[in-house]
Design a protein around this motif. Sequence first.
Motif, mmCIF file in Angstrom:
data_model
loop_
_atom_site.group_PDB
_atom_site.id
_atom_site.type_symbol
_atom_site.label_atom_id
_atom_site.label_comp_id
_atom_site.label_asym_id
_atom_site.label_seq_id
_atom_site.Cartn_x
_atom_site.Cartn_y
_atom_site.Cartn_z
ATOM 1 N N HIS A 171 2.441 8.116 -6.939
ATOM 2 C CA HIS A 171 1.271 7.238 -7.631
ATOM 3 C C HIS A 171 1.707 6.601 -8.680
ATOM 4 C CE1 HIS A 171 -2.543 6.666 -9.566
ATOM 5 N NE2 HIS A 171 -3.243 7.099 -8.506
ATOM 6 N N LYS A 172 2.425 7.232 -9.528
ATOM 7 C CA LYS A 172 2.980 6.628 -10.731
ATOM 8 C C LYS A 172 3.839 5.379 -10.375
ATOM 9 C CE LYS A 172 6.168 7.418 -14.461
ATOM 10 N NZ LYS A 172 7.113 8.006 -15.193
ATOM 11 N N GLN A 173 4.804 5.591 -9.369
ATOM 12 C CA GLN A 173 5.594 4.370 -9.109
ATOM 13 C C GLN A 173 5.000 3.222 -8.158
ATOM 14 O OE1 GLN A 173 9.581 4.965 -7.629
ATOM 15 N NE2 GLN A 173 9.840 6.947 -8.715
ATOM 16 N N ASP A 212 -7.662 3.141 -4.292
ATOM 17 C CA ASP A 212 -8.321 1.978 -3.907
ATOM 18 C C ASP A 212 -8.977 2.007 -2.570
ATOM 19 O OD1 ASP A 212 -6.801 -0.035 -5.944
ATOM 20 O OD2 ASP A 212 -5.332 1.077 -5.389
ATOM 21 N N ARG A 218 -6.349 10.497 -9.797
ATOM 22 C CA ARG A 218 -5.623 9.559 -10.669
ATOM 23 C C ARG A 218 -5.793 8.160 -10.187
ATOM 24 N NH1 ARG A 218 -1.828 13.089 -7.670
ATOM 25 N NH2 ARG A 218 -1.043 14.660 -8.942
ATOM 26 N N LYS A 255 -1.541 -0.897 -4.009
ATOM 27 C CA LYS A 255 -2.621 -0.134 -3.838
ATOM 28 C C LYS A 255 -2.335 1.141 -3.016
ATOM 29 C CE LYS A 255 -5.682 -4.226 -4.064
ATOM 30 N NZ LYS A 255 -6.978 -4.994 -3.362
ATOM 31 N N ILE A 256 -3.421 1.995 -3.450
ATOM 32 C CA ILE A 256 -3.236 3.438 -2.952
ATOM 33 C C ILE A 256 -4.371 4.027 -2.137
ATOM 34 C CG2 ILE A 256 -2.882 5.873 -3.521
ATOM 35 C CD1 ILE A 256 -1.798 4.644 -6.026
ATOM 36 N N TRP A 278 0.759 -1.325 -0.065
ATOM 37 C CA TRP A 278 -0.010 0.056 0.162
ATOM 38 C C TRP A 278 0.937 1.174 0.030
ATOM 39 C CZ3 TRP A 278 -5.314 0.593 -0.208
ATOM 40 C CH2 TRP A 278 -6.094 -0.561 0.018
ATOM 41 N N ARG A 295 1.805 2.319 -8.558
ATOM 42 C CA ARG A 295 1.106 1.792 -9.622
ATOM 43 C C ARG A 295 2.071 0.470 -10.419
ATOM 44 N NH1 ARG A 295 -3.503 1.486 -7.477
ATOM 45 N NH2 ARG A 295 -5.124 2.949 -8.165
ATOM 46 N N GLN A 296 3.249 1.288 -10.810
ATOM 47 C CA GLN A 296 4.247 0.428 -11.454
ATOM 48 C C GLN A 296 4.709 -0.644 -10.647
ATOM 49 O OE1 GLN A 296 7.418 3.161 -12.359
ATOM 50 N NE2 GLN A 296 6.336 3.803 -14.254
ATOM 51 N N GLY A 342 2.886 -2.146 -8.197
ATOM 52 C CA GLY A 342 1.733 -3.182 -8.065
ATOM 53 C C GLY A 342 1.173 -2.680 -6.628
ATOM 54 N N SER A 376 -12.862 5.743 -5.943
ATOM 55 C CA SER A 376 -12.038 4.627 -5.126
ATOM 56 C C SER A 376 -12.862 3.305 -5.064
ATOM 57 C CB SER A 376 -11.878 5.286 -3.643
ATOM 58 O OG SER A 376 -11.335 4.320 -2.958
#
Length: 335
Positions: free
Chosen positions: A177-179, A213, A210, A186-187, A156, A181-182, A184, A242
């Motif tokens: 956020h970008k990294q 989760d 963006r 969750k946010i 997370w 997602r890369q 894997g 979300s």
Amino acid sequence: MYDVVAIGNALVDTEFTLSDAALAATNLVRGNMTLADADAQAALFATLSKQGITPAKQAGGGSAANSMFAFASLGGSAFYNCRVGGDDMGDFYLADLANAGVATDADFAVSVDGITGSCAVLVSPDGERTMQTHLGTSSQISAENVKFDTLAQAKWLYLEGYLAMSPSVMPALAELHKQARQAGAKIAVSFADPAVVKFAKDGLLAMLERGVDAVFCNFEEANLFAEADGAADPVNALLKYSELVVITNSDKPTTIACRGERGIESHQVASQPVAQVIDTNGAGDNYAGAFLYGLSQGLDLVSCGNLAARVAAAVVAQFGPRLDPACYQTIKNHA
């Protein structure tokens, strides 16, 4: 490898207990957080001192830090990105997190010439907390304070809503956020305070748009968010952004709603009884941290809510935004 990587404002809380009349005299908005400069913060402390109102407790604070303190004390692995000054309060702050097993990196966090942020927490007789915050060097938190490689294999990424008020951190949040997602991960985003929704909605939307989760907020924050969007139902308003929405509501049941392949799954999870509410400071932060810990351990949503409710109930029954680390283990082991 960390279960969760978080970022937030680093603040040392100084708590005061005071009457409703004394709170009204401060002109602060009850139950909300107000940002202040160094002079205004000093003036508030001086005013309280003249009235004979002395600190009840001083402790490490900050919304995301409180959440990570709970998360790590329950047994999770957490890393916290923040910015503190090269002063005694900064040393105290990082040591307090380390005591609970929350990892930080002073090479990234410490601004040698900076002043560590402070938060005056005014606790009313009913336990409600009203805050005035001087962010200090935390107001300048940026990408240079973020250890991005901690996201590798993290489950997370946890973002504190108060950061919506800090323009300097926005590029770092986008990169996180970008990294995430890369990697894997969750946010999750915690709204943290009604003032965030009232005065920093654009920054908050920048986090949400963006794609996230999980959203953690309280009933007031959810309704403020929905009303600003012209939506009648706060749950559906938040589910646009979300997969999971967790809305606490003081001593009333928490609403947990999740988007899935079969539509919206919704639960009402009861709060835990509290003999006397002493101090609500940190209750929502701890709820989010405990809930996130449950998710990281594969618990179902209702079990996450029950664990979080037990932790939050213990927090409001004492002064300060955090329990002793051993208390979290006791709560977890006596489910």
